[in-house]
Enzyme design. Structure first.
Site, PDB file in Angstrom:
ATOM      1  N   GLY A 144      -2.692 -12.037   8.859  1.00  0.00           N
ATOM      2  CA  GLY A 144      -1.632 -12.298   9.820  1.00  0.00           C
ATOM      3  C   GLY A 144      -1.384 -13.782  10.047  1.00  0.00           C
ATOM      4  O   GLY A 144      -1.655 -14.625   9.191  1.00  0.00           O
ATOM      5  N   LEU A 194       0.533  -5.726   5.620  1.00  0.00           N
ATOM      6  CA  LEU A 194       0.451  -7.190   5.665  1.00  0.00           C
ATOM      7  C   LEU A 194      -0.891  -7.709   5.146  1.00  0.00           C
ATOM      8  O   LEU A 194      -1.960  -7.335   5.635  1.00  0.00           O
ATOM      9  CB  LEU A 194       0.646  -7.654   7.115  1.00  0.00           C
ATOM     10  CG  LEU A 194       0.737  -9.159   7.333  1.00  0.00           C
ATOM     11  CD1 LEU A 194       1.943  -9.733   6.606  1.00  0.00           C
ATOM     12  CD2 LEU A 194       0.792  -9.471   8.817  1.00  0.00           C
ATOM     13  N   ASP A 195      -0.809  -8.579   4.110  1.00  0.00           N
ATOM     14  CA  ASP A 195      -1.987  -9.267   3.567  1.00  0.00           C
ATOM     15  C   ASP A 195      -3.061  -8.308   3.065  1.00  0.00           C
ATOM     16  O   ASP A 195      -4.240  -8.664   3.002  1.00  0.00           O
ATOM     17  CB  ASP A 195      -2.571 -10.230   4.617  1.00  0.00           C
ATOM     18  CG  ASP A 195      -1.544 -11.271   5.045  1.00  0.00           C
ATOM     19  OD1 ASP A 195      -1.536 -11.654   6.218  1.00  0.00           O
ATOM     20  OD2 ASP A 195      -0.722 -11.652   4.195  1.00  0.00           O
ATOM     21  N   GLU A 196      -2.656  -7.101   2.694  1.00  0.00           N
ATOM     22  CA  GLU A 196      -3.619  -6.113   2.169  1.00  0.00           C
ATOM     23  C   GLU A 196      -3.408  -5.874   0.679  1.00  0.00           C
ATOM     24  O   GLU A 196      -4.076  -5.034   0.088  1.00  0.00           O
ATOM     25  CB  GLU A 196      -3.426  -4.768   2.911  1.00  0.00           C
ATOM     26  CG  GLU A 196      -3.893  -4.774   4.348  1.00  0.00           C
ATOM     27  CD  GLU A 196      -5.398  -4.527   4.467  1.00  0.00           C
ATOM     28  OE1 GLU A 196      -5.907  -4.536   5.597  1.00  0.00           O
ATOM     29  OE2 GLU A 196      -6.053  -4.334   3.419  1.00  0.00           O
TER      30      GLU A 196
END
Ligand SMILES: Nc1nc2c(c(=O)[nH]1)N[C@@H](CN(C=O)c1ccc(C(=O)N[C@@H](CCC(=O)O)C(=O)O)cc1)CN2
Length: 301
Positions: free
Chosen positions: A217, A243-245
């Site tokens: 995040g 998100l960001d995974e």
């Protein structure tokens, strides 16, 4: 006396030999390498480099092959047609790309341009074999006074919560019009909608300024400072709706200490982000990355 004969100035230079990159994955079974190598040889090509990996958890096989024509008339379209029969037999997912067929790359950036500047520099010196088809930002061109885009089209695409979907439609239109096959989020600080992320599966790379899975995040350096970490890092990953995974392509870290303030982490982090993103982009455009579920296989040099 030089051992090399002086070049015959009158003879035309021989055309460069095309190199093809093959990437494949399939359920693992004995004999795959032998079949692939024999097929390449029998079609008049020669293998210059090959890497492979047996993934035990999923019992899948991964392979990357660099090969080039060595027989008069060796034709890559004919090779593709006959290889597809072999690929079906082994239930392969595969792609082949010519080294001369450069990836068309659209770069997105927000306010902070250190990764963009680095990509432009590395591209200019030939370190990144790609064609930059455009730069787009939710900040105006004046935000980047020291950047020379050198004829690369710049697209100002402002966005607010209310206009997010319209702005994303503009991004998608740019992708289609420029025939971009890779989108690079070079510190582009907008979360892509699930719809746009889904359209860009496997062809959108983001640089996240933390050592994922830590500190996802916004404002990861401030999160890290509050946590009292002893190393900070950066992670380049494919973008997904989560998100960001997305599957991580490349990461790196640097040590820090209790003396460092958040702004020191931001400053030290810039160098990590730049080199991590550049490596990830190069691996992608050199056809070295295979997505394996939530992970990647990266066939580095
Ligand atoms: N669908 C995805 N979109 C994006 C991803 C992703 O993994 N999936 N990565 C981010 C990059 N990012 C961290 O690396 C990140 C960017 C933006 C935010 C955020 O909270 N943005 C706010 C607006 C912030 C602003 O306007 O300054 C928001 O979009 O509401 C968090 C993390 C890129 N996109």
């Amino acid at each position: 006396m030089s051992k090399h004969k002086p070049a015959n100035k009158s003879a035309p230079a021989a055309p460069p030999v095309e190199i093809y990159y093959l990437l494949l994955t399939c359920p693992n079974r004995p004999g795959i390498i032998a079949r692939v190598a024999s097929h390449i040889f029998e079609c008049g090509f020669n293998i210059a480099d090959t890497r492979q990996f047996d993934e035990e958890d999923t019992d899948r096989f991964f392979m990357r092959v660099e090969f080039n024509p060595v027989r008069e008339g060796a034709d890559i379209e004919a090779w593709k047609a006959s290889f597809s029969v072999l690929a079906d037999e082994y239930d392969m997912t595969w792609r082949v790309r010519a080294q001369s067929q450069l990836s068309k790359v659209l770069i997105l950036v927000s306010k902070f341009d250190h990764c963009l500047a680095d990509l432009l520099y590395r591209w200019r010196i030939g370190e990144l074999p790609m064609e930059i088809v455009g730069v787009a930002s939710n900040y105006p061109r004046e935000t980047f006074p020291h950047l020379d885009f050198d004829g690369i089209p710049f697209h100002y695409l402002p966005v607010t919560r209310e206009t997010k979907m319209e702005q994303e439609a503009q991004i998608w239109a740019l992708v289609q019009q420029s025939h971009a096959d890779l989108l690079v989020l070079a510190r582009y600080m907008q979360i892509l909608s699930d719809g746009l992320a889904a359209k860009l599966v496997g062809r959108c790379i983001n640089i996240h300024h933390s050592f994922l899975p830590g500190f996802k995040g916004a404002r990861p350096y401030h999160q890290a400072h509050a946590r009292g970490v002893k190393v900070i890092g950066a992670s380049a990953h494919y973008v997904t709706a989560e998100l960001d995974e997305g599957p991580i392509i490349e990461q790196d870290v640097e040590r820090i200490s209790h003396h460092h303030r958040p702004d020191d982490l931001v400053s030290k982090g810039r160098d990590i982000e730049r080199r991590v993103l550049a490596r990830a982009v190069r691996y992608h455009v050199e056809n070295r990355v295979v997505i394996n579920g939530r992970k990647t296989i990266v066939f580095t040099e």
